[in-house]
Design a protein around this motif. Structure first.
Motif, PDB file in Angstrom:
ATOM      1  N   GLN A  59       0.870  -1.171   0.000  1.00 16.55           N
ATOM      2  CA  GLN A  59       0.000   0.000   0.000  1.00 16.55           C
ATOM      3  C   GLN A  59       0.909   1.223   0.000  1.00 16.55           C
ATOM      4  N   TYR A  60       0.799   2.020  -1.048  1.00 16.42           N
ATOM      5  CA  TYR A  60       1.619   3.221  -1.204  1.00 16.42           C
ATOM      6  C   TYR A  60       0.800   4.463  -0.897  1.00 16.42           C
ATOM      7  N   THR A  61       1.441   5.443  -0.289  1.00 14.62           N
ATOM      8  CA  THR A  61       0.891   6.786  -0.175  1.00 14.62           C
ATOM      9  C   THR A  61       1.982   7.703  -0.699  1.00 14.62           C
ATOM     10  N   GLY A  62       1.767   8.212  -1.885  1.00 14.24           N
ATOM     11  CA  GLY A  62       2.798   9.001  -2.554  1.00 14.24           C
ATOM     12  C   GLY A  62       2.649   8.852  -4.044  1.00 14.24           C
ATOM     13  N   ARG A  63       3.723   8.360  -4.691  1.00 10.51           N
ATOM     14  CA  ARG A  63       3.722   8.252  -6.155  1.00 10.51           C
ATOM     15  C   ARG A  63       4.406   6.965  -6.568  1.00 10.51           C
ATOM     16  N   ILE A  64       3.796   6.235  -7.501  1.00 10.23           N
ATOM     17  CA  ILE A  64       4.436   5.075  -8.098  1.00 10.23           C
ATOM     18  C   ILE A  64       4.306   5.157  -9.615  1.00 10.23           C
ATOM     19  N   VAL A  65       5.277   4.554 -10.278  1.00  9.33           N
ATOM     20  CA  VAL A  65       5.253   4.462 -11.734  1.00  9.33           C
ATOM     21  C   VAL A  65       5.531   3.004 -12.080  1.00  9.33           C
ATOM     22  N   TYR A  66       4.662   2.438 -12.912  1.00 14.53           N
ATOM     23  CA  TYR A  66       4.870   1.059 -13.355  1.00 14.53           C
ATOM     24  C   TYR A  66       4.371   0.907 -14.786  1.00 14.53           C
ATOM     25  N   THR A  67       4.821  -0.170 -15.419  1.00 12.82           N
ATOM     26  CA  THR A  67       4.357  -0.475 -16.759  1.00 12.82           C
ATOM     27  C   THR A  67       3.554  -1.766 -16.733  1.00 12.82           C
ATOM     28  N   VAL A  68       2.696  -1.915 -17.743  1.00 11.71           N
ATOM     29  CA  VAL A  68       1.938  -3.152 -17.927  1.00 11.71           C
ATOM     30  C   VAL A  68       2.090  -3.560 -19.385  1.00 11.71           C
ATOM     31  N   ASP A  69       2.607  -4.758 -19.600  1.00 10.84           N
ATOM     32  CA  ASP A  69       2.698  -5.309 -20.940  1.00 10.84           C
ATOM     33  C   ASP A  69       1.324  -5.884 -21.276  1.00 10.84           C
ATOM     34  N   LEU A  70       0.631  -5.281 -22.206  1.00  6.03           N
ATOM     35  CA  LEU A  70      -0.735  -5.686 -22.510  1.00  6.03           C
ATOM     36  C   LEU A  70      -0.808  -7.052 -23.192  1.00  6.03           C
ATOM     37  N   ASP A  71       0.296  -7.526 -23.749  1.00 11.42           N
ATOM     38  CA  ASP A  71       0.314  -8.849 -24.382  1.00 11.42           C
ATOM     39  C   ASP A  71       0.513  -9.963 -23.360  1.00 11.42           C
ATOM     40  N   THR A  72       1.382  -9.719 -22.371  1.00 15.06           N
ATOM     41  CA  THR A  72       1.720 -10.776 -21.398  1.00 15.06           C
ATOM     42  C   THR A  72       1.068 -10.572 -20.041  1.00 15.06           C
ATOM     43  N   GLY A  73       0.619  -9.342 -19.749  1.00 14.43           N
ATOM     44  CA  GLY A  73       0.057  -9.041 -18.446  1.00 14.43           C
ATOM     45  C   GLY A  73       1.101  -8.795 -17.366  1.00 14.43           C
ATOM     46  N   VAL A  74       2.370  -8.696 -17.748  1.00 12.69           N
ATOM     47  CA  VAL A  74       3.452  -8.495 -16.777  1.00 12.69           C
ATOM     48  C   VAL A  74       3.505  -7.029 -16.351  1.00 12.69           C
ATOM     49  N   PHE A  75       3.492  -6.830 -15.022  1.00 13.31           N
ATOM     50  CA  PHE A  75       3.659  -5.505 -14.416  1.00 13.31           C
ATOM     51  C   PHE A  75       5.139  -5.340 -14.076  1.00 13.31           C
ATOM     52  N   THR A  76       5.676  -4.138 -14.288  1.00 13.00           N
ATOM     53  CA  THR A  76       7.049  -3.817 -13.900  1.00 13.00           C
ATOM     54  C   THR A  76       7.030  -2.527 -13.106  1.00 13.00           C
ATOM     55  N   LEU A  77       7.355  -2.603 -11.816  1.00  7.88           N
ATOM     56  CA  LEU A  77       7.431  -1.411 -10.976  1.00  7.88           C
ATOM     57  C   LEU A  77       8.721  -0.677 -11.310  1.00  7.88           C
ATOM     58  N   LEU A  78       8.598   0.577 -11.747  1.00 10.97           N
ATOM     59  CA  LEU A  78       9.761   1.376 -12.136  1.00 10.97           C
ATOM     60  C   LEU A  78      10.269   2.246 -10.999  1.00 10.97           C
ATOM     61  N   SER A  79       9.345   2.854 -10.241  1.00 10.20           N
ATOM     62  CA  SER A  79       9.771   3.733  -9.147  1.00 10.20           C
ATOM     63  C   SER A  79       8.636   3.930  -8.152  1.00 10.20           C
ATOM     64  N   SER A  80       9.028   4.303  -6.944  1.00 10.30           N
ATOM     65  CA  SER A  80       8.047   4.653  -5.907  1.00 10.30           C
ATOM     66  C   SER A  80       8.670   5.687  -4.990  1.00 10.30           C
ATOM     67  N   SER A  81       7.823   6.568  -4.468  1.00 13.64           N
ATOM     68  CA  SER A  81       8.274   7.546  -3.485  1.00 13.64           C
ATOM     69  C   SER A  81       7.139   7.776  -2.504  1.00 13.64           C
ATOM     70  N   GLY A  82       7.484   8.192  -1.318  1.00 15.78           N
ATOM     71  CA  GLY A  82       6.483   8.380  -0.282  1.00 15.78           C
ATOM     72  C   GLY A  82       6.498   7.221   0.689  1.00 15.78           C
ATOM     73  N   GLN A  83       5.376   7.003   1.356  1.00 15.35           N
ATOM     74  CA  GLN A  83       5.271   5.942   2.358  1.00 15.35           C
ATOM     75  C   GLN A  83       4.778   4.658   1.705  1.00 15.35           C
ATOM     76  N   GLN A  84       5.230   3.537   2.269  1.00 13.09           N
ATOM     77  CA  GLN A  84       4.732   2.255   1.801  1.00 13.09           C
ATOM     78  C   GLN A  84       4.634   1.274   2.958  1.00 13.09           C
ATOM     79  N   GLN A  85       3.636   0.402   2.870  1.00 11.42           N
ATOM     80  CA  GLN A  85       3.472  -0.622   3.895  1.00 11.42           C
ATOM     81  C   GLN A  85       3.302  -1.971   3.216  1.00 11.42           C
ATOM     82  N   ASP A  86       4.113  -2.931   3.673  1.00 12.83           N
ATOM     83  CA  ASP A  86       4.063  -4.281   3.158  1.00 12.83           C
ATOM     84  C   ASP A  86       2.858  -4.991   3.790  1.00 12.83           C
ATOM     85  N   ILE A  87       1.831  -5.232   3.000  1.00 13.34           N
ATOM     86  CA  ILE A  87       0.600  -5.826   3.501  1.00 13.34           C
ATOM     87  C   ILE A  87       0.820  -7.275   3.919  1.00 13.34           C
TER      88      ILE A  87
END
Length: 92
Positions: A59-87
């Motif tokens: 769970q992020y509070t801030g900003r994240i940037v990720y990509t989604v490959d629409l052919d494979t469904g693979v998500f790639t997290l590129l960056s995050s800033s702010g607070q985060q909590q590992d659920i």
């Protein structure tokens, strides 16, 4: 937003004070870039990238940037800033 460990029944709830996301048009490789701000949950599976972060539910509070490959469904997290909590860690 509420996450629940279905085995233990334990839950974790977050106030969602709003979020926004901008999704790019697909590029030549059929990949979109998502920029999300505010309160935002991202769940990554073993097939996603970077693999050292998978599987995970954060769970992020801030900003994240990720990509989604629409052919494979693979998500790639590129960056995050702010607070985060590992659920997963919080509900284990």
């Amino acid at each position: 937003m509420t996450y629940t460990n279905v085995k233990s029944g334990e839950s974790l709830t977050f106030e969602t004070n709003g979020s926004a996301e901008i999704i790019s048009a697909p590029d030549a490789d059929n990949v979109v870039t998502v920029t999300a701000t505010g309160s935002y949950g991202l769940i990554l599976f073993p097939s996603d990238l970077p693999q050292e972060l998978t599987p995970s539910a954060i769970q992020y509070t801030g900003r994240i940037v990720y990509t989604v490959d629409l052919d494979t469904g693979v998500f790639t997290l590129l960056s995050s800033s702010g607070q985060q909590q590992d659920i997963c860690a919080a509900l284990s």
